[in-house]
Write a protein that holds these residues in place. Structure first.
Motif, PDB file in Angstrom:
ATOM      1  N   GLU A  12     -97.679   7.991 -14.511  1.00 39.80           N
ATOM      2  CA  GLU A  12     -96.987   6.776 -13.557  1.00 39.80           C
ATOM      3  C   GLU A  12     -98.083   6.336 -12.724  1.00 39.80           C
ATOM      4  O   GLU A  12     -98.178   5.056 -12.693  1.00 39.80           O
ATOM      5  CB  GLU A  12     -95.932   7.612 -12.799  1.00 39.80           C
ATOM      6  N   LEU A  13     -98.871   6.894 -11.937  1.00 34.60           N
ATOM      7  CA  LEU A  13     -99.614   6.175 -10.851  1.00 34.60           C
ATOM      8  C   LEU A  13    -101.152   5.777 -11.858  1.00 34.60           C
ATOM      9  O   LEU A  13    -101.709   5.184 -11.307  1.00 34.60           O
ATOM     10  CB  LEU A  13     -99.885   7.219  -9.779  1.00 34.60           C
ATOM     11  N   LYS A  14    -101.168   6.559 -12.795  1.00 43.19           N
ATOM     12  CA  LYS A  14    -102.354   6.291 -13.723  1.00 43.19           C
ATOM     13  C   LYS A  14    -103.764   6.422 -12.733  1.00 43.19           C
ATOM     14  O   LYS A  14    -104.751   5.537 -12.751  1.00 43.19           O
ATOM     15  CB  LYS A  14    -102.433   4.836 -14.281  1.00 43.19           C
ATOM     16  N   LEU A  15    -103.663   7.541 -12.108  1.00 44.90           N
ATOM     17  CA  LEU A  15    -104.923   7.887 -11.338  1.00 44.90           C
ATOM     18  C   LEU A  15    -106.316   7.818 -11.996  1.00 44.90           C
ATOM     19  O   LEU A  15    -107.359   7.487 -11.473  1.00 44.90           O
ATOM     20  CB  LEU A  15    -104.797   9.264 -10.537  1.00 44.90           C
ATOM     21  N   PRO A  16    -106.322   8.302 -13.357  1.00 45.20           N
ATOM     22  CA  PRO A  16    -107.577   8.198 -14.119  1.00 45.20           C
ATOM     23  C   PRO A  16    -108.221   7.016 -14.049  1.00 45.20           C
ATOM     24  O   PRO A  16    -109.496   6.761 -14.452  1.00 45.20           O
ATOM     25  CB  PRO A  16    -107.382   8.938 -15.436  1.00 45.20           C
ATOM     26  N   GLU A  17    -107.622   5.801 -14.021  1.00 47.89           N
ATOM     27  CA  GLU A  17    -108.066   4.636 -14.152  1.00 47.89           C
ATOM     28  C   GLU A  17    -108.837   4.060 -12.766  1.00 47.89           C
ATOM     29  O   GLU A  17    -109.772   3.158 -12.806  1.00 47.89           O
ATOM     30  CB  GLU A  17    -107.085   3.478 -14.198  1.00 47.89           C
ATOM     31  N   ASN A  18    -108.740   4.988 -11.745  1.00 47.18           N
ATOM     32  CA  ASN A  18    -109.652   4.768 -10.480  1.00 47.18           C
ATOM     33  C   ASN A  18    -110.599   5.886 -10.203  1.00 47.18           C
ATOM     34  O   ASN A  18    -110.065   6.669  -9.246  1.00 47.18           O
ATOM     35  CB  ASN A  18    -108.399   4.163  -9.365  1.00 47.18           C
ATOM     36  N   LYS A  19    -111.757   5.724 -10.433  1.00 47.18           N
ATOM     37  CA  LYS A  19    -112.588   6.950 -10.272  1.00 47.18           C
ATOM     38  C   LYS A  19    -113.011   6.830  -9.031  1.00 47.18           C
ATOM     39  O   LYS A  19    -113.888   8.088  -8.275  1.00 47.18           O
ATOM     40  CB  LYS A  19    -113.810   6.976 -11.331  1.00 47.18           C
ATOM     41  N   LYS A  20    -112.907   5.919  -7.994  1.00 48.09           N
ATOM     42  CA  LYS A  20    -113.441   5.976  -6.698  1.00 48.09           C
ATOM     43  C   LYS A  20    -112.554   6.731  -5.545  1.00 48.09           C
ATOM     44  O   LYS A  20    -112.959   6.811  -4.443  1.00 48.09           O
ATOM     45  CB  LYS A  20    -113.725   4.585  -6.192  1.00 48.09           C
ATOM     46  N   ILE A  21    -111.347   7.293  -6.030  1.00 52.46           N
ATOM     47  CA  ILE A  21    -110.731   7.976  -5.137  1.00 52.46           C
ATOM     48  C   ILE A  21    -111.226   9.368  -4.805  1.00 52.46           C
ATOM     49  O   ILE A  21    -111.651  10.016  -5.570  1.00 52.46           O
ATOM     50  CB  ILE A  21    -109.051   7.970  -5.628  1.00 52.46           C
ATOM     51  N   SER A  22    -110.566   9.904  -3.723  1.00 53.73           N
ATOM     52  CA  SER A  22    -110.870  11.292  -3.166  1.00 53.73           C
ATOM     53  C   SER A  22    -109.372  12.036  -3.131  1.00 53.73           C
ATOM     54  O   SER A  22    -108.453  11.440  -2.536  1.00 53.73           O
ATOM     55  CB  SER A  22    -111.743  11.242  -1.999  1.00 53.73           C
ATOM     56  N   ILE A  23    -109.341  13.307  -3.622  1.00 55.70           N
ATOM     57  CA  ILE A  23    -108.154  13.926  -3.762  1.00 55.70           C
ATOM     58  C   ILE A  23    -108.313  15.203  -3.081  1.00 55.70           C
ATOM     59  O   ILE A  23    -109.247  15.957  -3.505  1.00 55.70           O
ATOM     60  CB  ILE A  23    -107.682  14.242  -5.235  1.00 55.70           C
ATOM     61  N   LEU A  24    -107.389  15.729  -2.290  1.00 57.35           N
ATOM     62  CA  LEU A  24    -107.378  17.184  -1.801  1.00 57.35           C
ATOM     63  C   LEU A  24    -106.165  17.652  -2.575  1.00 57.35           C
ATOM     64  O   LEU A  24    -104.880  17.321  -2.477  1.00 57.35           O
ATOM     65  CB  LEU A  24    -107.265  17.118  -0.563  1.00 57.35           C
ATOM     66  N   HIS A  25    -106.357  18.909  -3.232  1.00 52.79           N
ATOM     67  CA  HIS A  25    -105.311  19.551  -3.942  1.00 52.79           C
ATOM     68  C   HIS A  25    -105.391  21.001  -3.236  1.00 52.79           C
ATOM     69  O   HIS A  25    -105.953  21.869  -3.501  1.00 52.79           O
ATOM     70  CB  HIS A  25    -105.603  19.531  -5.412  1.00 52.79           C
ATOM     71  N   ILE A  26    -103.924  21.481  -2.687  1.00 58.12           N
ATOM     72  CA  ILE A  26    -103.949  22.592  -2.054  1.00 58.12           C
ATOM     73  C   ILE A  26    -103.160  23.469  -3.135  1.00 58.12           C
ATOM     74  O   ILE A  26    -102.145  23.147  -3.729  1.00 58.12           O
ATOM     75  CB  ILE A  26    -103.124  22.600  -0.671  1.00 58.12           C
ATOM     76  N   ALA A  27    -103.795  24.625  -3.216  1.00 60.11           N
ATOM     77  CA  ALA A  27    -103.256  25.904  -4.152  1.00 60.11           C
ATOM     78  C   ALA A  27    -103.018  25.172  -5.569  1.00 60.11           C
ATOM     79  O   ALA A  27    -101.791  25.000  -6.189  1.00 60.11           O
ATOM     80  CB  ALA A  27    -101.874  26.401  -3.614  1.00 60.11           C
ATOM     81  N   PRO A  28    -104.238  24.656  -5.941  1.00 54.80           N
ATOM     82  CA  PRO A  28    -103.994  23.780  -7.292  1.00 54.80           C
ATOM     83  C   PRO A  28    -103.383  24.666  -8.414  1.00 54.80           C
ATOM     84  O   PRO A  28    -103.968  25.762  -8.902  1.00 54.80           O
ATOM     85  CB  PRO A  28    -105.515  23.671  -7.647  1.00 54.80           C
ATOM     86  N   GLU A  29    -102.549  23.994  -9.337  1.00 58.33           N
ATOM     87  CA  GLU A  29    -102.042  24.648 -10.371  1.00 58.33           C
ATOM     88  C   GLU A  29    -103.155  24.496 -11.623  1.00 58.33           C
ATOM     89  O   GLU A  29    -103.821  23.418 -11.660  1.00 58.33           O
ATOM     90  CB  GLU A  29    -100.670  23.568 -10.908  1.00 58.33           C
TER      91      GLU A  29
END
Length: 255
Positions: free
Chosen positions: A78-95
């Motif tokens: 839906e958001l197609k995050l992989p198309e934007n490599k410049k972003i930073s992500i925090l993942h709490i308790a990652p699946e």
């Protein structure tokens, strides 16, 4: 390591459930039905808790569940995050499965954190981290993912404030929790230490509450703009829970 007998049984199981109704985005297995997972706890039925309880929701091959596939559908499709490599992500308790997909995309920054890192098969990139005291400066991340964590935390508002704090203005977070369909008010009690009593009241021994429909107000109280969206119909083949909405939170740009 699976024994020969286990491998044979697993092969038979996969063949018997193969079909074209559902598709697991993590392992690619196509099935005619979903594996029954979860526990049949009376309070979860009574309060009609979405995101918990016994239900047909698992992949027979990789054992991914509806909650994890929902996040895959939202972030990857839906958001197609992989198309934007410049972003930073925090993942709490990652699946595990979702985390490996996100890690493989080589984003500018992908940080995983958990208070209990010893339980991971991939501890090398899961930092020891308390969601109520996140060790990053204000306005650091573009996205935060916190899936079914807040129900474990007595001071959930403090955790929400931290997640809000570390997001950049315009940053976004998905903050999923088990939520009662028929209760407006959140039911919580932090004085209960007995694990059996917690399971009886909250559906799991390490939960301290069952959120009601007032969950959105809690998120708004720390500053978030909250979008409640449902994408289950669009991704039916992923076997998503049709009743589970995504709580897509945004930090206003003016902050």
């Amino acid at each position: 390591m699976m024994s020969l007998l286990q491998r044979i049984k697993n092969k038979i199981k996969l063949k018997s459930h193969a079909g074209s109704v559902y598709h697991c985005p993590f392992c690619g297995y196509n099935s005619r039905d979903l594996e029954v997972v979860g526990h049949d706890i009376p309070v979860l039925r009574e309060k009609q808790v979405i995101g918990g309880g016994r239900r047909a929701a698992g992949c027979y091959q990789c054992h991914s569940r509806d909650r994890e596939r929902l996040l895959y559908a939202f972030f990857i499709e839906e958001l197609k995050l992989p198309e934007n490599k410049k972003i930073s992500i925090l993942h709490i308790a990652p699946e595990p499965k979702l985390s490996k997909v996100l890690l493989a995309n080589n984003f500018k920054e992908y940080i995983c954190g958990d208070l209990f890192t010893e339980g991971y098969d991939y501890p090398e990139y899961v930092q020891n981290m308390n969601v109520m005291d996140i060790p990053f400066q204000d306005h650091h991340f573009d996205y935060a993912i916190c899936n079914h964590v807040l129900e474990h935390i007595p001071e959930d508002t403090k955790a929400m404030k931290e997640l809000y704090r570390i997001l950049k203005p315009g940053g976004k977070a998905v903050l999923q929790v088990p939520i009662s369909k028929n209760n407006q008010k959140t039911h919580e009690d932090f004085t209960i230490a007995d694990q059996n009593k917690r399971e009886e009241l909250f559906g799991q021994f390490d939960h301290v509450r069952i959120y009601g429909q007032d969950y959105i107000e809690r998120l708004k109280s720390v500053g978030f703009t909250v979008h409640r969206v449902n994408i289950s119909e669009k991704y039916k083949t992923f076997g998503l829970n049709p009743e589970e909405d995504i709580f897509f939170c945004e930090k206003p740009v003016s902050q």
